[in-house]
Enzyme design. Sequence first.
Site, PDB file in Angstrom:
ATOM      1  N   ARG A  36      41.519  26.929  26.694  1.00 32.35           N
ATOM      2  CA  ARG A  36      42.581  27.582  25.913  1.00 32.35           C
ATOM      3  C   ARG A  36      43.026  26.721  24.739  1.00 32.35           C
ATOM      4  NH1 ARG A  36      45.702  30.939  30.666  1.00 32.35           N
ATOM      5  NH2 ARG A  36      44.643  32.869  30.148  1.00 32.35           N
ATOM      6  N   GLY A 354      39.315  38.550  34.881  1.00 30.79           N
ATOM      7  CA  GLY A 354      39.220  37.234  35.518  1.00 30.79           C
ATOM      8  C   GLY A 354      37.902  37.015  36.241  1.00 30.79           C
ATOM      9  N   GLY A 377      45.195  40.212  31.857  1.00 32.53           N
ATOM     10  CA  GLY A 377      46.035  41.409  31.917  1.00 32.53           C
ATOM     11  C   GLY A 377      46.120  42.160  30.598  1.00 32.53           C
TER      12      GLY A 377
HETATM   13  P1  ADP Z   1      38.206  41.458  37.502  1.00 34.27           P
HETATM   14  O1  ADP Z   1      39.004  40.242  37.928  1.00 34.27           O
HETATM   15  O2  ADP Z   1      37.050  41.065  36.632  1.00 34.27           O
HETATM   16  O3  ADP Z   1      39.056  42.540  36.913  1.00 34.27           O
HETATM   17  P2  ADP Z   1      38.257  42.535  40.181  1.00 34.27           P
HETATM   18  O4  ADP Z   1      39.324  41.561  40.548  1.00 34.27           O
HETATM   19  O5  ADP Z   1      38.628  43.958  40.094  1.00 34.27           O
HETATM   20  O6  ADP Z   1      37.517  42.064  38.839  1.00 34.27           O
HETATM   21  O7  ADP Z   1      37.098  42.487  41.274  1.00 34.27           O
HETATM   22  C1  ADP Z   1      36.408  41.332  41.629  1.00 34.27           C
HETATM   23  C2  ADP Z   1      36.175  41.247  43.102  1.00 34.27           C
HETATM   24  O8  ADP Z   1      35.515  42.400  43.620  1.00 34.27           O
HETATM   25  C3  ADP Z   1      35.280  40.080  43.444  1.00 34.27           C
HETATM   26  O9  ADP Z   1      36.020  39.138  44.179  1.00 34.27           O
HETATM   27  C4  ADP Z   1      34.150  40.681  44.273  1.00 34.27           C
HETATM   28  O10 ADP Z   1      33.773  39.891  45.392  1.00 34.27           O
HETATM   29  C5  ADP Z   1      34.759  41.987  44.727  1.00 34.27           C
HETATM   30  N1  ADP Z   1      33.715  42.957  45.106  1.00 34.27           N
HETATM   31  C6  ADP Z   1      32.724  43.442  44.343  1.00 34.27           C
HETATM   32  N2  ADP Z   1      31.921  44.257  45.035  1.00 34.27           N
HETATM   33  C7  ADP Z   1      32.403  44.301  46.307  1.00 34.27           C
HETATM   34  C8  ADP Z   1      32.007  44.962  47.499  1.00 34.27           C
HETATM   35  N3  ADP Z   1      30.932  45.750  47.543  1.00 34.27           N
HETATM   36  N4  ADP Z   1      32.747  44.755  48.625  1.00 34.27           N
HETATM   37  C9  ADP Z   1      33.834  43.950  48.569  1.00 34.27           C
HETATM   38  N5  ADP Z   1      34.267  43.307  47.484  1.00 34.27           N
HETATM   39  C10 ADP Z   1      33.555  43.475  46.349  1.00 34.27           C
END
Ligand code: ADP
Length: 396
Positions: A36, A354, A377
């Site tokens: 950052r 994230g 966010g």
């Molecule tokens: P971002 O932070 O990029 O917005 P999210 O927080 O929505 O993404 O999602 C990320 C999480 O989703 C990861 O920790 C990943 O392990 C989980 N995930 C992805 N596919 C699956 C699955 N099939 N079952 C359980 N968790 C999952």
Amino acid sequence: MPFRSLETADLAGKRALVRVDLNVPMADGRVTDDTRLRAVLPTIRFLSTKGAKVVLLAHFDRPKGKRVPEMSLKPVVGPLSALLEQPVAFADDCIGAEAAAVVDGLENGGVALLENIRYHAGEEKNDPAFAAELAKLGDLYVNDAFSAAHRAHASTEGLARLLPAYPGLQMQLELDMLDAALGAPKKPVLGIVGGAKVSTKLDLLNNLVEKLDRLAIGGGMANTFLAAQGHPVGSSLCEHDLGDTAREIMAKAAKAGCELLLPVDVVVAAEVKPNTATRVLALDEVKDGDLILDAGPKTVERLLAAMDDSKTFIWNGPLGVFEVPPFDAATVAAAKKAGELAQAGKLVAVAGGGDTVAALNHAGVAGEMTFVSTAGGAFLEWMEGKVLPGVAALEV
Ligand code: ADP
Ligand code: MG
């Protein structure tokens, strides 16, 4: 949304109040990751070279309107000064006599950092009196903190109403890239939304089906859609109570002419464990006890072909449990393909979130994408089609 441009601004001798994101990871009072800090350098250098007096405003952590010594910005001064290769003055408060004295002491091109703005309750309340105190310290306002633009705080919104307001270089880049991805993109536009749960991404899905030509749904949230279509999902992560919601999103997509790409095969295992035994199954082969942890090879193949057929690609949310190999396979394959096509100039590829940024780093291709937003966010709210107060306040 027209913005003022720093390129044409008269900056020599002017005091520029610059909102930056210095909310860096710290342990025992030491900065542990300077990503950052590096991101704010171009704007500071630009202003400094043009002879402005650069006054940095930033928050650190959540002191909630009180002076919390562990949340001081002082530990940032050393690393920032080293990266800039010039001294950075520090004021123990962001308003009042102490701040004014430090700002008055700056020469043209000099840089000062003011103490954590969230030490004052007026910051998060967007108190006009607090914003007016800040405004006394500057002749113009620059916002380079896109990551804080979804909050209407004094330093992100109120202040922009009191001084001539400009987007910083990083903010401008972020806005240009987001516009290229979703505002006025080259068509066809493909999206991937993955991640854990539909419930956290409802606004996102509802906005994207209106805007995209094709939307691939992956990750745990795809299971909710599969279940809503009557497919078995075994013991997988699935929001069974959101069946109606998933069906509504599918209907909305059909009406808007957005083709939904749901998995056609899946990778299952009995537990989430590195290098555990896995099986590739067709949708209706999933049994009780199976955990769907990644997209299957046919699904990936279809997704890569969709990327080949697209001009613009926007991505939030991993396709599987990428933290635990081999359930990173689909995510890594999609990331590499997007990086390749972006490098070849065939695809505008923009990603954020994230875990998505972590997944792109894991795949080693974050630098190959057209743009990766680290704004968290703010990036998500923007993808949801929401007005970001910190951006709206910069419009002229
Ligand atoms: P971002 O932070 O990029 O917005 P999210 O927080 O929505 O993404 O999602 C990320 C999480 O989703 C990861 O920790 C990943 O392990 C989980 N995930 C992805 N596919 C699956 C699955 N099939 N079952 C359980 N968790 C999952
Ligand atoms: Mg996440």
